[in-house]
Each structure stands twice: as C-alpha cells, then as structure tokens.
Design a protein around this motif. Structure first.
Motif, PDB file in Angstrom:
ATOM      1  N   VAL A  82      -5.688 125.555  65.437  1.00 19.84           N
ATOM      2  CA  VAL A  82      -6.384 126.811  65.741  1.00 19.84           C
ATOM      3  C   VAL A  82      -5.393 127.972  65.696  1.00 19.84           C
ATOM      4  O   VAL A  82      -5.685 129.028  65.121  1.00 19.84           O
ATOM      5  N   CYS A  83      -4.224 127.773  66.284  1.00 20.51           N
ATOM      6  CA  CYS A  83      -3.208 128.843  66.275  1.00 20.51           C
ATOM      7  C   CYS A  83      -2.783 129.196  64.852  1.00 20.51           C
ATOM      8  O   CYS A  83      -2.566 130.363  64.535  1.00 20.51           O
ATOM      9  N   LEU A  84      -2.679 128.195  63.989  1.00 23.42           N
ATOM     10  CA  LEU A  84      -2.248 128.460  62.622  1.00 23.42           C
ATOM     11  C   LEU A  84      -3.341 129.121  61.787  1.00 23.42           C
ATOM     12  O   LEU A  84      -3.046 129.818  60.817  1.00 23.42           O
ATOM     13  N   LEU A  85      -4.586 128.893  62.138  1.00 24.89           N
ATOM     14  CA  LEU A  85      -5.680 129.513  61.389  1.00 24.89           C
ATOM     15  C   LEU A  85      -5.974 130.940  61.842  1.00 24.89           C
ATOM     16  O   LEU A  85      -6.567 131.716  61.096  1.00 24.89           O
ATOM     17  N   ILE A  86      -5.560 131.296  63.056  1.00 23.19           N
ATOM     18  CA  ILE A  86      -5.726 132.674  63.521  1.00 23.19           C
ATOM     19  C   ILE A  86      -4.733 133.540  62.750  1.00 23.19           C
ATOM     20  O   ILE A  86      -3.536 133.238  62.712  1.00 23.19           O
ATOM     21  N   PRO A  87      -5.217 134.600  62.108  1.00 26.65           N
ATOM     22  CA  PRO A  87      -4.281 135.440  61.350  1.00 26.65           C
ATOM     23  C   PRO A  87      -3.267 136.112  62.271  1.00 26.65           C
ATOM     24  O   PRO A  87      -3.636 136.746  63.253  1.00 26.65           O
ATOM     25  N   GLY A  88      -2.018 135.927  61.963  1.00 27.91           N
ATOM     26  CA  GLY A  88      -0.963 136.559  62.745  1.00 27.91           C
ATOM     27  C   GLY A  88       0.299 135.734  62.734  1.00 27.91           C
ATOM     28  O   GLY A  88       0.308 134.578  62.312  1.00 27.91           O
ATOM     29  N   PHE A  89       1.359 136.345  63.218  1.00 26.55           N
ATOM     30  CA  PHE A  89       2.659 135.689  63.182  1.00 26.55           C
ATOM     31  C   PHE A  89       3.031 135.040  64.511  1.00 26.55           C
ATOM     32  O   PHE A  89       3.681 133.999  64.527  1.00 26.55           O
ATOM     33  N   ALA A  90       2.629 135.617  65.630  1.00 27.16           N
ATOM     34  CA  ALA A  90       2.956 135.036  66.937  1.00 27.16           C
ATOM     35  C   ALA A  90       2.225 133.703  67.126  1.00 27.16           C
ATOM     36  O   ALA A  90       2.822 132.717  67.557  1.00 27.16           O
ATOM     37  N   THR A  91       0.936 133.670  66.778  1.00 32.73           N
ATOM     38  CA  THR A  91       0.190 132.407  66.915  1.00 32.73           C
ATOM     39  C   THR A  91       0.681 131.372  65.911  1.00 32.73           C
ATOM     40  O   THR A  91       0.684 130.178  66.208  1.00 32.73           O
ATOM     41  N   ASP A  92       1.121 131.832  64.728  1.00 36.52           N
ATOM     42  CA  ASP A  92       1.700 130.890  63.761  1.00 36.52           C
ATOM     43  C   ASP A  92       2.975 130.265  64.313  1.00 36.52           C
ATOM     44  O   ASP A  92       3.215 129.065  64.141  1.00 36.52           O
ATOM     45  N   LEU A  93       3.792 131.077  64.979  1.00 32.04           N
ATOM     46  CA  LEU A  93       5.019 130.550  65.580  1.00 32.04           C
ATOM     47  C   LEU A  93       4.688 129.489  66.627  1.00 32.04           C
ATOM     48  O   LEU A  93       5.295 128.407  66.639  1.00 32.04           O
ATOM     49  N   ILE A  94       3.716 129.773  67.482  1.00 35.28           N
ATOM     50  CA  ILE A  94       3.297 128.787  68.496  1.00 35.28           C
ATOM     51  C   ILE A  94       2.779 127.526  67.821  1.00 35.28           C
ATOM     52  O   ILE A  94       3.107 126.402  68.209  1.00 35.28           O
ATOM     53  N   GLY A  95       1.962 127.700  66.774  1.00 29.98           N
ATOM     54  CA  GLY A  95       1.418 126.551  66.053  1.00 29.98           C
ATOM     55  C   GLY A  95       2.492 125.701  65.396  1.00 29.98           C
ATOM     56  O   GLY A  95       2.459 124.474  65.471  1.00 29.98           O
ATOM     57  N   PHE A  96       3.467 126.353  64.757  1.00 29.29           N
ATOM     58  CA  PHE A  96       4.531 125.598  64.092  1.00 29.29           C
ATOM     59  C   PHE A  96       5.448 124.902  65.104  1.00 29.29           C
ATOM     60  O   PHE A  96       5.940 123.809  64.835  1.00 29.29           O
ATOM     61  N   ILE A  97       5.679 125.503  66.248  1.00 30.91           N
ATOM     62  CA  ILE A  97       6.481 124.845  67.285  1.00 30.91           C
ATOM     63  C   ILE A  97       5.785 123.565  67.751  1.00 30.91           C
ATOM     64  O   ILE A  97       6.419 122.535  67.963  1.00 30.91           O
ATOM     65  N   GLY A  98       4.455 123.623  67.886  1.00 26.23           N
ATOM     66  CA  GLY A  98       3.704 122.442  68.297  1.00 26.23           C
ATOM     67  C   GLY A  98       3.666 121.351  67.252  1.00 26.23           C
ATOM     68  O   GLY A  98       3.329 120.198  67.545  1.00 26.23           O
ATOM     69  N   LEU A  99       4.026 121.671  66.018  1.00 32.32           N
ATOM     70  CA  LEU A  99       4.048 120.671  64.950  1.00 32.32           C
ATOM     71  C   LEU A  99       5.346 119.868  64.906  1.00 32.32           C
ATOM     72  O   LEU A  99       5.435 118.901  64.160  1.00 32.32           O
ATOM     73  N   ILE A 100       6.318 120.261  65.682  1.00 34.08           N
ATOM     74  CA  ILE A 100       7.587 119.526  65.710  1.00 34.08           C
ATOM     75  C   ILE A 100       7.407 118.366  66.691  1.00 34.08           C
ATOM     76  O   ILE A 100       7.295 118.581  67.908  1.00 34.08           O
ATOM     77  N   PRO A 101       7.359 117.112  66.174  1.00 34.86           N
ATOM     78  CA  PRO A 101       7.040 115.963  67.050  1.00 34.86           C
ATOM     79  C   PRO A 101       7.926 115.824  68.284  1.00 34.86           C
ATOM     80  O   PRO A 101       7.398 115.612  69.381  1.00 34.86           O
ATOM     81  N   PRO A 102       9.257 115.942  68.196  1.00 34.53           N
ATOM     82  CA  PRO A 102      10.051 115.801  69.421  1.00 34.53           C
ATOM     83  C   PRO A 102       9.738 116.878  70.463  1.00 34.53           C
ATOM     84  O   PRO A 102       9.700 116.595  71.662  1.00 34.53           O
ATOM     85  N   VAL A 103       9.494 118.097  70.009  1.00 37.66           N
ATOM     86  CA  VAL A 103       9.159 119.180  70.937  1.00 37.66           C
ATOM     87  C   VAL A 103       7.806 118.904  71.584  1.00 37.66           C
ATOM     88  O   VAL A 103       7.635 119.053  72.794  1.00 37.66           O
ATOM     89  N   ARG A 104       6.856 118.467  70.762  1.00 32.08           N
ATOM     90  CA  ARG A 104       5.511 118.168  71.259  1.00 32.08           C
ATOM     91  C   ARG A 104       5.553 117.063  72.311  1.00 32.08           C
ATOM     92  O   ARG A 104       4.967 117.181  73.385  1.00 32.08           O
ATOM     93  N   ARG A 105       6.288 116.001  72.049  1.00 29.41           N
ATOM     94  CA  ARG A 105       6.391 114.891  73.012  1.00 29.41           C
ATOM     95  C   ARG A 105       7.140 115.307  74.273  1.00 29.41           C
ATOM     96  O   ARG A 105       6.799 114.882  75.378  1.00 29.41           O
ATOM     97  N   TYR A 106       8.162 116.150  74.111  1.00 26.62           N
ATOM     98  CA  TYR A 106       8.923 116.635  75.256  1.00 26.62           C
ATOM     99  C   TYR A 106       8.021 117.454  76.184  1.00 26.62           C
ATOM    100  O   TYR A 106       8.100 117.334  77.409  1.00 26.62           O
ATOM    101  N   LEU A 107       7.169 118.285  75.601  1.00 26.11           N
ATOM    102  CA  LEU A 107       6.270 119.109  76.405  1.00 26.11           C
ATOM    103  C   LEU A 107       5.144 118.289  77.038  1.00 26.11           C
ATOM    104  O   LEU A 107       4.665 118.630  78.115  1.00 26.11           O
ATOM    105  N   LEU A 108       4.730 117.214  76.382  1.00 22.72           N
ATOM    106  CA  LEU A 108       3.630 116.392  76.903  1.00 22.72           C
ATOM    107  C   LEU A 108       4.082 115.351  77.924  1.00 22.72           C
ATOM    108  O   LEU A 108       3.285 114.915  78.752  1.00 22.72           O
ATOM    109  N   ALA A 109       5.337 114.941  77.861  1.00 24.46           N
ATOM    110  CA  ALA A 109       5.823 113.850  78.720  1.00 24.46           C
ATOM    111  C   ALA A 109       5.607 114.102  80.208  1.00 24.46           C
ATOM    112  O   ALA A 109       5.086 113.233  80.909  1.00 24.46           O
TER     113      ALA A 109
END
Length: 147
Positions: A82-109
C-alpha cells in the motif's frame, strides 16, 4: 483515533512537499517518472517476497509448525505494498524499508515474542486425540422441556 487523523494530514503534506522539492531539482516529468518507477519496482518486489513468504508458511504448516512469523510478514508486506502504491517518496521509503527481510523480522520479533499462542480444544489441542487424555462424564440439559 487522533493519531490516524494526524497521519492523514501529515503524510500527504510531507509527500506534496517532497514532490515539489524533487520536481524543482529534476523537473516535473522526471519526478512523475520516478514515482511510477518506484511503484512498478515495489509491486514486483512485493509479489516476489509475498510468494517466498507464502512458500515458507506452507512448508512450516506441512511440518506441523505455526507460521506466525510468516503471517506477520505477510501483513507487513501488504502494508508495504500500500505504501509503495501511494504516490510519493516518503511512503515509498517506508515501503522499501519494509521489504528488507532482516529489518522486517527485527521489527516483528518483539511483537511476536509478546504474543502467547494458545491452542483450543479440537484435534491437536489440549483435549484432542494427540493429548493422551480421555475425558469421561455424564451430562443433562437444563433447558429440556420434558423434565
């Protein structure tokens, strides 16, 4: 509720400001092209990681394990999409950060660690066939009109 209202006001303002500033530097057509490019790349990455997560979840279920991390990752991937489909750069940054598996698992743990998984009655549950316990007893209905 107030946080959501604040987000619905702040995020669009930040996105508009970033688009104006980036458009000033690289031009409007390039800015629009960059926004479309990040959306396309994001959708492709979400699809790839979503399928990978689904395959991992199926293999964990096949081995009898609960795919809690994979389910949580699926939710995060949906939000990132959803963040990547919203036009803009800040939401794209949030979306791309969530696509990094180690970061995603670190935040979910920490969130998953705080959850307690309970299995209810039924096959494999506390009173199911695999528990080794047999419950015996009698019952009667209190609302039986014949009594």
């Amino acid at each position: 509720m107030r946080v959501l209202l604040l987000l619905f006001i702040v995020i669009p303002l930040v996105e508009i400001w970033l688009m104006i500033e980036i458009g000033r530097e690289i031009g409007a057509p390039s800015t629009i092209g960059l926004i479309l490019l990040t959306a396309v790349i994001g959708v492709l990455l979400i699809r790839l990681q979503g399928l990978t997560t689904l395959i991992r979840a199926q293999s964990r279920m096949a081995s009898g394990e609960l795919p809690a991390m994979e389910m949580a990752e699926g939710l995060v991937l949906a939000l990132c999409g959803v963040c990547l489909l919203i036009p803009g750069f800040a939401t794209d940054l949030i979306g791309f950060i969530g696509l990094i598996p180690p970061v995603r698992r670190y935040l979910l743990a920490p969130w998953l660690r705080g959850m307690q998984i309970r299995r209810g009655p039924g096959p494999g549950g506390p009173t199911g066939p695999s528990s080794g316990r047999t419950l015996e007893g009698d019952y009667r209905r209190e609302d039986d009109p014949e009594r």
